[in-house]
Motif scaffolding. Structure first.
Motif, PDB file in Angstrom:
ATOM      1  N   ARG A   1       2.942  19.637  14.323  1.00 47.62           N
ATOM      2  CA  ARG A   1       3.628  18.334  14.405  1.00 47.62           C
ATOM      3  C   ARG A   1       3.977  18.034  15.858  1.00 47.62           C
ATOM      4  O   ARG A   1       5.136  18.200  16.284  1.00 47.62           O
TER       5      ARG A   1
ATOM      6  N   TYR B   1       4.442  15.304  17.407  1.00 50.74           N
ATOM      7  CA  TYR B   1       5.419  14.214  17.617  1.00 50.74           C
ATOM      8  C   TYR B   1       6.851  14.733  17.686  1.00 50.74           C
ATOM      9  O   TYR B   1       7.742  14.065  18.183  1.00 50.74           O
TER      10      TYR B   1
ATOM     11  N   ILE C   1       8.902  14.968  21.184  1.00 51.94           N
ATOM     12  CA  ILE C   1       9.622  13.845  21.833  1.00 51.94           C
ATOM     13  C   ILE C   1      11.121  14.081  21.831  1.00 51.94           C
ATOM     14  O   ILE C   1      11.869  13.449  22.584  1.00 51.94           O
TER      15      ILE C   1
END
Length: 919
Positions: free
Chosen positions: A7, A9, A12
């Protein structure tokens, strides 16, 4: 090695966390700059590690190690090819890469680990031996898959003949494909020789008595050959034909008539001229013949059962009369009859099969048993401690207040040269020794036994002693050999002297000889014996014995005389004589039986409550739960009954040949009496309350009862009788309303008899009989179709390998090993979060903590000499002058050393600093 982010993402979170952390520093007004940096760093790292954990980061790398599992067929069908299998594994391992691993599994019906997984290439031979009666490839492959490590390339090498007869290898194909297993199969090619096998026989499940029916035998052959095919029912041959077998399937039809009831086994046996394996040459099955109750009469001597036979004919009962030597030999043969009656039968006249099957026949299969007495029945027929005693409602020996007192017995046995003769290749001396051995077994431990072996000399083979040490006594009896001439009188004199000193209540001598001896001088000795209450019985063996002399000795000495020209009767005579010597078992006198219990057997029998007189009986003792109906004037049982398991047993302690019961033979109520006795044993639990189905599944028998008697308080048990007459009880458990199931092991070929009983508490509600047949192992069947293994390989796109060199050939699909880093990131985040809390809430600086620890160490080093000096001063106060002088010298040296140290360290200043810091 590569890095995988599941994952991405989630990363961030890291820059967002940095911005958020810097914004939060505005609220850290009271913190010093150094502390703010510390807290800021910790929080940024915590958020960073949490973000990395959420991202699902893992490290991946390729596995270069292969584990190969050899799965070797060790069933009976490959037994002759074991060397080939071992050679294949050895040759294959020579080509195994050093870094790879291997293991070996053997299988038949079950699976065993022959060699654990390792890098070791050493292999000599297969050591394990699984159950070989079945071939279960599915089981072997399942075991291999469960042992293969997950982080290795996987290879399974199956070595088999492919003749699977249990399980299904086809079921394992999806698992092999899913796990990317390199699956290879080496097939054992077995040359098809000349082979004949009985494939099956078909027979009606139920038939009626007297019906004609057919038995169809299916025989498979790989060769055209002549053969003899025979049909057996139990031990009886029911049909035979000489046939010409064609290659392939052959069918033959036998006809038979149901001439007796109950479960009957049938067996077809083929004897071909050309054949390889004999284990598959026979096949068993069974049928249930429905009939009315049938009675079996067994007599030892001709005429013993004549009176009972007349009554059975008058009652129009179905019966069969046989001699004891022809008695049934197994439970199947006994179950053809509803009740069995023995008429004055000695236990030695009955075969072991009958004796072993009698108890389960009555107890578990609801049979009836009636024993009548005579001079060869009950204790005189050696029923003591046999299945006959166990089934009957009376003990054979006298118990309680009628217990027999201690006996002193001396056996005087002729071992002269003539005793070396005999017949049937058995010497008379050997039979005499057997008789002495039986006497030792018959006596109780409280009794005494002595054995004199005489020829023209007197020798104590066994000095008179307690019969408890039977092992030593038998050893000495067995050592008796052949001697010279014959002289009886000195031996009897020696026996008299010994028994005169005995404290036993009963004193008895048994004299056995086959020759001639002194004709005079016995009377004075016999008179002395009478005064000491010593009795003498004599046994004349053969026509050369002085029968007149021996008869005279027995008559004058209060004993009994026996003559036998059948040497095999000698042991039986000795055993019987021991009981006769007690003078309580054989009662030959007139008396009137007394009714002590009102029972259905007496319905329509008693006239004014009176019964005819009897003239004799064999005494016994009633068992605790037995019901005595008639007894003698001395309260010994004459007619007694009881329920034994599912069946019933009756003991009639008088005879039925008219010697003791002559008044009953002519009595008009005797027929009714015996009709009632027989009907009492015939009464049985019906099978209207359920149905029993027994099937064999591999090496297991599955029992299923469907019953109307369902309920929480119902218990169901089955007794299974194997072909060798051994029995086992099986508990049936409820599986659904009105349905009970259980299983048992089937290890012997043949028919298994099954009796299922339903109990509610102590009450038996119903008993149902059934059966199942186990054939030869399917390993010995002639294979006529493709196995599921062929279908499995076709669908997997795999073909058989031909040589060991192919085992390690080919490229295996790469195996990727992966390590998840999430747990490690979470652990680091948790640790840093804890440190952050400690710094903020407790206001502790880790740097100050380390600094404080160093200062404390220096303080301890400074204070230690002062404390030590104070301790020394205290010690000096109790010292002798000499000890004080020594310490003063030491103190002077210590002071000089201290002065030097003071120049280096101001102890007082350090103490003040410590005080200020804490207060």
């Amino acid at each position: 090695m590569t890095l995988e982010i599941l994952r991405p993402y989630a990363l961030i979170i890291i820059p967002l966390a940095i911005v958020f952390t810097f914004v939060m520093t505005r609220f850290m007004i009271r913190m010093t700059r150094k502390k703010k940096i510390s807290v800021l760093t910790a929080r940024i790292l915590v958020f960073t590690f949490l973000a990395l954990a959420l991202a699902g980061i893992s490290i991946k790398w390729k596995i270069d190690t292969t584990t190969t599992m050899f799965v070797v067929d060790s069933s009976d069908s490959t037994a002759l090819h074991k060397d080939e299998e071992e050679k294949f594994v050895k040759d294959a391992l020579l080509q195994k890469p050093k870094k790879d691993k291997m293991g070996i599994i053997t299988f038949g019906s079950d699976s065993l680990i022959d060699q654990f997984i390792s890098k070791n290439n050493s292999f000599n031979k297969i050591e394990t031996k699984p159950v070989g009666t079945y071939t279960n490839i599915e089981n072997g492959l399942t075991t291999a898959l469960s042992l293969l490590p997950q982080n290795n390339k996987k290879r399974v090498v199956l070595i088999t003949d492919g003749e699977e007869n249990e399980g299904s290898a086809y079921k394992i194909a999806p698992s092999l494909l899913e796990q990317n297993v390199d699956f290879k199969v080496y097939k054992i090619e077995k040359p098809q020789g000349d082979e004949v096998a009985v494939d099956n026989i078909s027979i009606p499940e139920k038939i009626n008595l007297g019906d004609e029916f057919t038995v169809v035998a299916n025989i498979t052959s790989t060769v055209g050959t002549s053969a003899k095919v025979t049909l057996y029912s139990g031990r009886e041959k029911r049909g035979e034909m000489n046939v010409e077998l064609q290659k392939g399937s052959n069918k033959f039809v036998f006809k038979d008539t149901a001439d007796s009831g109950g479960f009957k086994s049938y067996k077809v046996v083929v004897e071909p001229n050309k054949d390889t394996e004999v284990k598959n040459n026979e096949y068993s099955s069974f049928t249930n013949v429905q009939d009315k109750p049938k009675i079996l009469l067994i007599e030892d001597k001709n005429g013993e059962a004549s009176e009972l036979e007349k009554m059975l004919i008058a009652s129009k009962m179905d019966y069969k009369k046989i001699n004891a030597a022809a008695a049934p030999r197994n439970i199947e043969e006994l179950n053809q009859y509803k009740t069995i009656i023995t008429c004055n039968v000695h236990v030695e006249s009955l075969n072991k099969g009958f004796l072993n099957a009698l108890e389960p026949y009555v107890k578990d299969f609801a049979g009836g048993f009636i024993a009548t007495g005579g001079d060869e029945g009950f204790i005189l027929g050696e029923y003591l401690n046999t299945p006959l005693e166990k089934v009957l409602p009376v003990y054979m020996d006298m118990r309680g207040k009628k217990a027999i007192p201690e006996m002193g017995l001396v056996l005087v046995i002729d071992h002269s040269g003539s005793m070396s003769g005999g017949n049937q290749n058995v010497k008379k001396i050997d039979l005499a020794k057997d008789a002495a051995l039986k006497a030792a077994d018959t006596l109780r431990d409280v009794d005494e036994l002595g054995v004199i072996a005489f020829d023209d000399q007197v020798t104590w083979a066994v000095s008179r002693q307690k019969a408890s040490n039977k092992t030593e006594i038998k050893k000495k009896i067995g050592a008796i050999g052949i001697g010279g001439g014959t002289t009886i009188l000195p031996s009897l004199e020696e026996a008299y002297k010994s028994l005169k000193e005995s404290k036993t209540k009963i004193k008895h001598v048994i004299l056995l000889t086959d020759g001639q001896a002194e004709q005079s001088g016995y009377d004075p000795l016999i008179e002395k014996m009478k005064k000491e209450k010593i009795t003498v019985s004599t046994v004349a063996v053969g026509k050369d014995a002085d029968t007149k002399l021996l008869q005279g000795i027995a008559k004058k000495a209060g004993g009994r005389y026996y003559y036998t020209d059948e040497n095999t009767n000698i042991p039986r005579i000795f055993a019987k004589e021991i009981f006769m010597a007690a003078n309580v078992y054989l009662n030959e006198r007139e008396f009137t039986p007394r009714v002590v219990s009102n029972h259905q057997i007496l319905n329509g029998v008693l006239v004014d409550g009176k019964l005819p007189n009897l003239f004799g009986y064999v005494a016994s003792s009633p068992k605790e739960t037995a019901r005595v109906i008639l007894q003698s004037d001395e309260e010994d049982p004459i007619l007694s009954v009881w329920q034994y398991g599912l069946g019933k047993a009756v003991a009639w302690n008088s005879d039925m040949n008219g010697k003791w019961s002559k008044n009953y033979v002519t009595w008009d109520k005797n027929l009714k009496l015996w009709q009632n006795i027989i009907n009492y044993t015939v009464e049985n639990y019906g099978d209207e309350s359920g149905h029993v189905d027994v099937k064999n599944s591999g090496s297991k028998g599955e029992i299923k009862l469907t019953t109307k008697n369902a309920g929480e308080d119902l218990t169901v048990n089955a007794v299974v009788m194997a072909p060798d007459s051994t029995s086992k009880e099986v508990k049936l458990n409820p599986t659904s309303p009105g349905e009970y199931t259980g299983s048992f092991d089937m290890k012997q070929t043949g028919v298994y008899m099954v009796s299922v009983r339903q109990n509610k508490g102590d009450q038996v509600l119903a008993a149902i009989n059934s059966a199942a047949a186990l054939q030869y192992s399917p390993e010995y069947k002639i294979s006529t179709q493709n196995s599921s293994l062929d279908k499995m390989l076709t669908e997997m796109g795999v073909s058989y390998i031909k040589s060991p060199s192919e085992v390690f050939s080919g490229d295996l699909k790469a195996v990727i090993s992966k390590t998840q880093l999430t747990p490690y990131f979470l652990s680091l985040a948790l640790l840093l979060f804890f440190i952050d809390i400690v710094q903020r809430k407790l206001n502790i600086s880790f740097k100050d903590l380390f600094k404080k620890r160093k200062e404390d160490k220096k303080l301890q080093e400074a204070v230690e000499p002062t404390v030590k000096k104070e301790y020394v001063d205290y010690e000096k106060s109790s010292e002798t002058p000499l000890e004080t002088e020594k310490h003063e010298e030491k103190d002077s040296k210590d002071k000089k050393s201290k002065d030097k140290e003071d120049n280096k360290l101001d102890t007082g200043a350090l103490l003040d600093k410590k005080k200020n810091r804490y207060f």
